[in-house]
Design a protein around this motif. Structure first.
Motif, short mmCIF file in Angstrom:
data_model
loop_
_atom_site.label_atom_id
_atom_site.label_comp_id
_atom_site.label_asym_id
_atom_site.label_seq_id
_atom_site.Cartn_x
_atom_site.Cartn_y
_atom_site.Cartn_z
N ASN A 143 -4.76 58.22 26.47
CA ASN A 143 -4.41 56.96 25.81
C ASN A 143 -3.02 56.48 26.20
N HIS A 144 -2.11 57.43 26.44
CA HIS A 144 -0.76 56.99 26.79
C HIS A 144 -0.73 56.35 28.18
N THR A 145 -1.34 57.00 29.14
CA THR A 145 -1.35 56.41 30.49
C THR A 145 -2.11 55.08 30.48
N THR A 164 -2.21 53.04 28.06
CA THR A 164 -1.31 52.05 27.45
C THR A 164 -0.41 51.42 28.52
N HIS A 165 0.10 52.26 29.43
CA HIS A 165 0.94 51.72 30.51
C HIS A 165 0.14 50.76 31.40
N LEU A 166 -1.09 51.14 31.71
CA LEU A 166 -1.93 50.26 32.54
C LEU A 166 -2.20 48.95 31.82
N TYR A 196 5.68 50.36 36.09
CA TYR A 196 6.92 51.11 36.25
C TYR A 196 7.65 51.05 34.92
N GLU A 197 7.62 52.15 34.17
CA GLU A 197 8.21 52.14 32.83
C GLU A 197 9.12 53.33 32.60
N LEU A 198 10.09 53.12 31.74
CA LEU A 198 10.88 54.24 31.23
C LEU A 198 10.06 54.83 30.09
N CYS A 199 9.85 56.14 30.11
CA CYS A 199 8.97 56.70 29.09
C CYS A 199 9.16 58.20 28.98
N GLY A 200 9.27 58.69 27.75
CA GLY A 200 9.40 60.12 27.53
C GLY A 200 8.09 60.78 27.16
N THR A 233 3.86 61.99 27.35
CA THR A 233 3.09 62.87 28.24
C THR A 233 1.93 62.07 28.84
N HIS A 234 1.65 62.34 30.11
CA HIS A 234 0.67 61.53 30.84
C HIS A 234 -0.29 62.40 31.64
N VAL A 235 -1.43 61.78 32.00
CA VAL A 235 -2.38 62.46 32.88
C VAL A 235 -1.81 62.51 34.31
ZN LIG Z 1 4.99 55.34 27.68
#
Ligand SMILES: [Zn+2]
Ligand SMILES: [Zn+2]
Length: 911
Positions: A592-594, A596-598, A695-699, A701-703
């Protein structure tokens, strides 16, 4: 040649860069990671944690120009804005800092050099202050005093010692503090506003307008432990602040901040739009200044992600735009015009603050939208307020009550601040306490009051003392618990501390609710919208004990605790534990996090760059994304966004995660989020072959690759506030489950309809058409049936006082049928009363008709039907000759009809 404001800003920064300072960009107006502060209100805000000793920076000298807002709390200048030439809501603060590096001698000598050598201010106009304790308990700041006296050309008579109120700085009741030293500029005796007052003693800080403070150096050298206990800090710091607008006005030799080249172009723009002469402008300075100040502030706020709204920061943004609009009426500026002024702001400030250029369209559109919205109600709100101000009671008491002011805000969008402005023009106050109470009650009534979740009960001091003890005992490093949720999902280590009911304990037992501290953790702590991990902490000694972890958080510097419940055994301090994240749940979260970026990236592509994140939730079962967008998203746009996200997933892009300096990432165009706090280095997530996709600043966790996300389905789109939309979506197994459920439903429907799935819509259309036909037919048949029944009834009317009366009920007849039956009655009888009732869909209904001759004798169908309908909890009415009614209680049909004969007897006049 005088220096331009932009050159003065730059020369300050250059001066300190040449002296080894690192340029630290202005923090956003929305302070990161500090919920206690509405807006960044000083340069030191972003360095607070360094002064508190809870964090550090890779540099020891820093310089910047900080965007500041002072419209609430202790520093609230709003009321003054416009009335004089010096106050602002938004302003820039130039600052230089030493973190345990240089101290008073360098700091003051540099200030002197900058003011007199670089900016060429006359030395005999400059005065300085230093700390001299009036209570004689804190040492006088002789080091500052001696340093000033040593400056070339400094007039020793221009140095004055002041006490705690003016020259001792404290962050709070306890914590870092120290003496400060200000520089003042002397405009000369003629500038003293009180020079004719024989009791006035003219001096710095006398408030008579002769001197103005140019800047302040704060020397943080003590830690205050209590009201009368100061201890020296091991590391001493310098924190300085200089208002840019003011120094520019002094250097440019103009009469106040609004005449500098920073602000005068905004006033020029207003003048041109209002079509006024210089004379008119000089006579109307208050609206000019308010508009210039407020539009500048709103432009900066919007570029930092704050849009107009009803609470907190959003309210401030709304209020200042509306306040400027109201002052514009004084210049006869009615149509939306502020975007033109905002364009000048972007033009004037875009070089120093590129975020203004990046968000130019959003700024202009948002301001115009808010202006239009308010112009719809401004005139009626003003008229309403004038009525209130005209009230004799209000006039004699000199105050408007808080509920009335709240009513104006709640119904016509008139902010309290504007009501106050207008009321004051008639020398009337507003009961602000009453306004707040009314607002509070309204919030509670609307359920918005419960903003905060359950707070943890443990005192912060407990965590701090546990931390100190563990560091002293060598069990924990000075940096605290090692946090790495990225590289593994399980770690081993000794149980360092256990907290139960707010107290440290050595052992806990089954069913205990505990906080447990380990030397390191791989559990993710909620941030950036991504929820915390859950999982297990189990004894490494196979199965001896087990704790179910529900949450993780960081309550103090260096401390991370897992919150959970003991489900087996009795864990003890010192035992080796194994902490395991709930892996399937975590993988769902990562999907879900990745995604969200897409989604964020595709929203920009399809809707535009204004579609910036306004809020986010990344949970295992769904993602929720709030963003700025002024209108509903069409079905076509929504499907396009969904399709593009799925396309990016199927392209199976690798995620590229790199740590790099914050400034580099921003320059490269990485998307930073507001209200997030970023350190000097940041984690960047890039998706796609070129950096264009995301391209995001993000702390978070991602796939590893986008293909891991699986299917992406949007489940909801809607509005959550003016100008803010929300999208909810699902991925992975959850998306599969939803798709599968929908397909199963479709299959079942197809089976019931005995057709193939793709034929269902046609088949349903056919069935619905058929059903409509049948209903029409039923209606005709019912009408026919009722007529047949009624024909029998017509043969046997009652005779009451010599006239023919029918009062009866018929099954399943609608109103149209009943009306046509009363016509049949009138055809057959020249004189009479008919009341017909029926029950349709379990509701009683009636039609009454009376022949014209009886109306002359006192009967009225409308009154008759009312008497009838009352019996079935209904109501109705109509003309004297024809009326109808409906009711709720079908069981009382015959009682209702029984009312007809008594009505006739009571009302019919005998000839
Ligand atoms: Zn993020
Ligand atoms: Zn004076």
């Amino acid at each position: 040649m005088t220096l331009a404001g932009a050159q003065i800003r730059q020369s300050f920064i250059d001066f300190f860069v040449e002296r080894g300072h690192t340029i630290v960009p202005s923090a956003p107006l929305v302070p990161g990671g500090d919920a206690t502060l509405l807006f960044t209100n000083a340069g030191m805000v972003q360095f607070k944690d360094v002064f508190l000793g809870t964090d550090n920076r890779p540099y020891t000298r820093a310089v910047n120009s900080q965007k500041c807002m002072r419209v609430s709390g202790k520093h609230n200048d709003l009321d003054e804005v416009g009335r004089d030439n010096t106050h602002h809501t938004f302003f820039e603060m130039l600052g230089n800092w030493s973190f345990g590096d240089y101290y008073k001698q360098e700091a003051l000598a540099w200030y002197w050099e900058l003011l007199t050598e670089v900016w060429k201010l006359p030395k005999d106009r400059l005065w300085a202050t230093y700390f001299k304790d009036e209570l004689n308990s804190i040492p006088d700041d002789n080091e500052a005093k001696e340093t000033w006296l040593a400056q070339p050309g400094f007039n020793p008579d221009h140095l004055i010692g002041y006490g705690r109120k003016d020259n001792f700085w404290e962050m709070a009741e306890t914590g870092p503090c120290g003496p400060c030293s200000e520089v003042h500029y002397d405009f000369g005796p003629e500038a003293c506003r009180l020079k004719d007052d024989p009791n006035h003693i003219c001096h710095v800080n006398a408030g008579c307008g002769r001197w103005t403070e140019l800047g302040n150096n704060v020397f943080i050298q003590y830690n205050r432990l209590s009201a009368d206990m100061l201890v020296p800090l091991p590391q001493k710091h310098v924190d300085t602040g200089m208002g840019l607008e003011r120094i520019v006005s002094v250097i440019q030799g103009v009469n106040g901040n609004y005449e500098t080249d920073l602000l005068s172009p905004l006033l020029d723009c207003v003048q041109e739009l209002a079509g006024q002469s210089d004379h008119d402008r000089a006579n109307n300075l208050t609206p000019y200044r308010v508009i210039a100040d407020h539009v500048r502030a709103a432009s900066f706020l919007i570029s930092d992600g704050v849009i107009p709204g009803n609470i907190g920061r959003n309210y401030v943004c709304r209020m200042i735009i509306r306040r400027a609009a109201r002052f514009a009426r004084k210049l006869n500026l009615i149509e939306p015009f502020m975007a033109k002024v905002a364009e000048v702001v972007v033009e004037n400030y875009g070089e120093a603050y590129p975020e203004l250029r990046r968000n130019r369209n959003t700024i202009l559109e948002t301001i115009t939208r808010e202006e239009k919205r308010f112009s719809e109600t401004l005139d009626s709100a003003t008229a309403q307020l004038n009525l209130i101000l005209d009230d004799d009671d209000v006039k004699s008491k000199g105050i408007i009550n808080g509920e009335a002011a709240f009513e104006l805000y709640a119904t016509l969008g008139m902010p309290l601040e504007i009501t106050r402005d207008i009321a004051r023009e008639s020398n009337i106050n507003v009961d602000e306490e009453g306004f707040k109470n009314a607002l509070e009650q309204h919030r509670i009534a609307s359920g918005a009051g419960k903003a905060f979740g359950e707070m943890l009960k443990t005192d912060p001091e407990v965590y701090q003392s546990i931390f100190r003890d563990l560091v002293d005992a060598g069990k924990l490093s000075k940096d605290g618990v090692f946090y790495d949720p990225y590289s593994r999902i399980s770690v081993n280590g000794p149980v360092l501390a256990l907290i139960k009911e707010g107290q440290p304990v050595v052992k806990v037992y089954p069913k205990d609710k505990v906080e447990i501290l380990l030397p390191e953790t791989c559990f993710y702590i909620e941030s950036g919208g991504q929820v915390s991990d859950t999982g297990l902490i189990i004894s490494d000694d196979e199965g001896k004990w087990k704790i179910k972890v529900m949450d993780v958080f960081k309550p103090a510097a260096g401390v991370i605790v897992h919150i959970g419940e003991v489900i087996e055994g009795s864990p003890e301090i010192g035992e080796i534990a194994k902490a395991e994240v709930d892996a399937p749940r975590r993988i769902d979260i990562m999907r879900n996090h990745t995604a969200t970026h897409l989604l964020h990236a595709e929203l920009h592509k399809v809707l535009g760059d204004h579609a910036r994140q306004a809020g986010s939730l990344v949970a295992p079962d769904r993602l929720r994304f709030d963003f700025n967008h002024p209108k509903p998203i069409s079905k076509t746009e929504l499907l396009k966004i969904e399709k593009l996200v799925n396309k990016a997933i199927l392209s199976n892009y690798e995620l590229n995660i790199v740590i790099k300096p914050l400034q580099q990432a921003i320059n490269e165009g990485a998307m930073a989020l507001f209200g997030e706090k970023y350190g000097a280095t940041v984690r960047t997530i890039t998706i796609g072959k070129d950096e264009d996709l995301s391209y995001e600043l993000c702390g978070g966790t991602h796939v590893d690759e986008t293909g891991d996300i699986g299917l992406f389905l949007i489940t909801y789109e809607g509005s959550i506030a003016a100008g803010v939309r929300r999208i909810e979506a699902v991925t992975g197994f959850r998306a599969y489950e939803i798709a599968r459920q929908r397909m199963n439903t479709l299959d079942q429907v197809a089976q019931s309809l005995t057709c193939a799935a793709h034929e269902v819509t046609d088949k349903v259309d056919t069935l619905l058409n058929h059903q409509n036909e049948l209903q029409k037919e039923i209606k005709i048949l019912r009408g026919q049936l009722a007529k047949d029944n009624f024909a029998d009834v017509l043969q046997n009317p009652l005779t009451v006082m010599g006239i023919s009366v029918i009062a009866t009920s018929l099954p399943n007849a609608d109103v149209d049928t009943l009306r046509s039956l009363t016509d049949m009655f009138k055809q057959k009888f020249d004189s009479g009363v008919v009341v017909l009732g029926s029950v349709l869909d379990e509701k009683p209904l009636f039609v009454a008709a009376i022949t014209p001759d009886l109306i002359k004798l006192g009967l009225h169908a409308g009154q008759l039907i009312k008497a009838v309908a009352t019996e079935v909890d209904g109501s109705g009415g109509g003309k004297p000759e024809m009326a109808q009614a409906g009711g709720k209680n079908p069981k009382k049909m015959s009682e209702a009809l029984d009312k007809v004969i008594p009505y006739i007897k009571a009302n019919l006049k005998q000839v």
